[in-house]
Enzyme design. Structure first.
Site, short mmCIF file in Angstrom:
data_model
loop_
_atom_site.label_atom_id
_atom_site.label_comp_id
_atom_site.label_asym_id
_atom_site.label_seq_id
_atom_site.Cartn_x
_atom_site.Cartn_y
_atom_site.Cartn_z
N GLU A 141 46.91 33.50 39.17
CA GLU A 141 46.91 34.75 39.92
C GLU A 141 48.12 35.62 39.58
OE1 GLU A 141 46.75 36.59 44.44
OE2 GLU A 141 47.01 34.44 44.18
N ASP B 100 45.44 29.34 41.84
CA ASP B 100 46.02 30.22 42.84
C ASP B 100 47.15 29.42 43.50
OD1 ASP B 100 46.77 31.92 44.86
OD2 ASP B 100 44.73 32.41 45.47
N ILE C 140 49.36 30.07 45.89
CA ILE C 140 49.27 30.13 47.35
C ILE C 140 48.11 31.04 47.70
CG2 ILE C 140 50.39 30.64 49.55
CD1 ILE C 140 53.08 30.37 48.26
N ASP C 141 47.00 30.44 48.11
CA ASP C 141 45.90 31.24 48.62
C ASP C 141 46.12 31.40 50.12
OD1 ASP C 141 43.45 32.65 48.35
OD2 ASP C 141 42.45 30.98 49.36
N THR D 212 48.68 34.09 51.01
CA THR D 212 50.09 34.48 50.97
C THR D 212 50.51 35.26 52.22
OG1 THR D 212 50.13 34.49 48.56
CG2 THR D 212 51.87 35.72 49.67
N ASP E 114 40.73 32.52 43.54
CA ASP E 114 40.54 32.24 44.97
C ASP E 114 39.41 31.25 45.22
OD1 ASP E 114 42.46 34.23 45.84
OD2 ASP E 114 40.95 35.76 45.40
#
Length: 268
Positions: A71, A89, A91-92, A94, A219
């Site tokens: 990402e 990803d 940190i999905d 954030t 995601d």
């Protein structure tokens, strides 16, 4: 499948190590989270970048000739069609992370020639690890998981997300969809703030339907496989086959899917 099991065994310690970093950063967030905005409503933190840098380095050190889509590194999505590709990803969720909400996940998928064959979604704040290998089932830690068998709106929990797009067209679409769902006497509507977790919750039978326009491949790549391996169905919200790069997804159980009249949701 042995090759995929080996890849899973390689990736899991890295994901847990990344989870330890995330957990430490989350515990220190009261001292202030350093972040910038990719768009007006889409934040990225130093922890996002740190985790992606760490995982990218470790993966490409082991598999230097394989493609990587992350990402935060804005990779070319055409790499997804290559023989071997990792999709991350870091940190999905954030925005949740920034605000101290524990609905966050590290999402890592591995694909071969445009098909996801391994998926890992880890929420280190709730200590929940979801995994799947194509053809091998879906798991929460070591326990097999299965989608629900609910197929009536008035018994179903539907999940959606609102994304970062605040255009008038997108906002109108969101409102119209919510109105239609409420008119159908749905039992409840939820939004966790993490597409990866939404998909895993469908896979675990916690949610019955998840739909969204706007998520990126990083995601939903891992979570979509986890839903499939838990016996669920993943499609584009219009009812067409899912293309992970199409910025739209619908996930549900097969019984519910058969009752849907497509397109069930208003769209662009």
């Amino acid at each position: 499948m042995d090759n995929l099991k080996q890849r899973l065994c390689f990736a899991l310690p890295l994901i847990r190590q990344a989870g330890t970093i995330l957990r430490g950063a989350f515990s220190l967030r009261k001292e202030g989270v350093i972040y910038r905005k990719k768009t007006e409503t889409d934040p990225v933190t130093n922890t996002d970048i740190e985790l992606e840098t760490f995982l990218r380095k470790e993966i490409l050190s082991k598999f230097p000739n394989e493609a990587f889509i992350g990402e935060e590194s804005a990779s070319n999505l055409e790499r997804f069609d290559q023989d071997s590709c990792w999709i991350l990803d870091p940190i999905d969720g954030t925005a949740n992370f920034v605000h101290g909400i524990p609905n966050v996940a590290i999402s890592l998928a591995y694909s071969e020639r445009g098909q996801v064959v391994l998926g890992i979604v880890y929420n280190p704040l709730e200590e929940e690890l979801f995994t799947a290998i194509r053809g091998g089932g879906a798991f929460l830690e070591d326990t097999p998981i299965r989608v629900s068998d609910i197929d009536n709106w008035n018994e179903a929990i539907v999940c959606t997300e609102f994304g970062s797009d605040r255009s008038s067209v997108k906002c109108s679409m969101i409102v119209e969809n919510l109105k239609n769902i409420l008119d159908d006497k749905i039992q409840g509507i939820r939004a966790t703030g993490s597409a990866a977790l939404d998909l895993c919750y469908v896979a675990a039978g916690r949610f019955d339907v998840y739909y969204e326009y706007g998520p990126h491949i990083w995601d939903i790549a891992a979570g979509s496989l986890i839903v499939e391996e838990a016996g669920g169905t993943v499609l584009h919200p219009t009812g067409s086959n899912l293309d992970l790069r199409s910025r739209g997804i619908l996930a549900t159980n097969q019984r519910f899917c058969k009752k849907l009249k497509f397109p069930p949701f208003w769209h662009f």
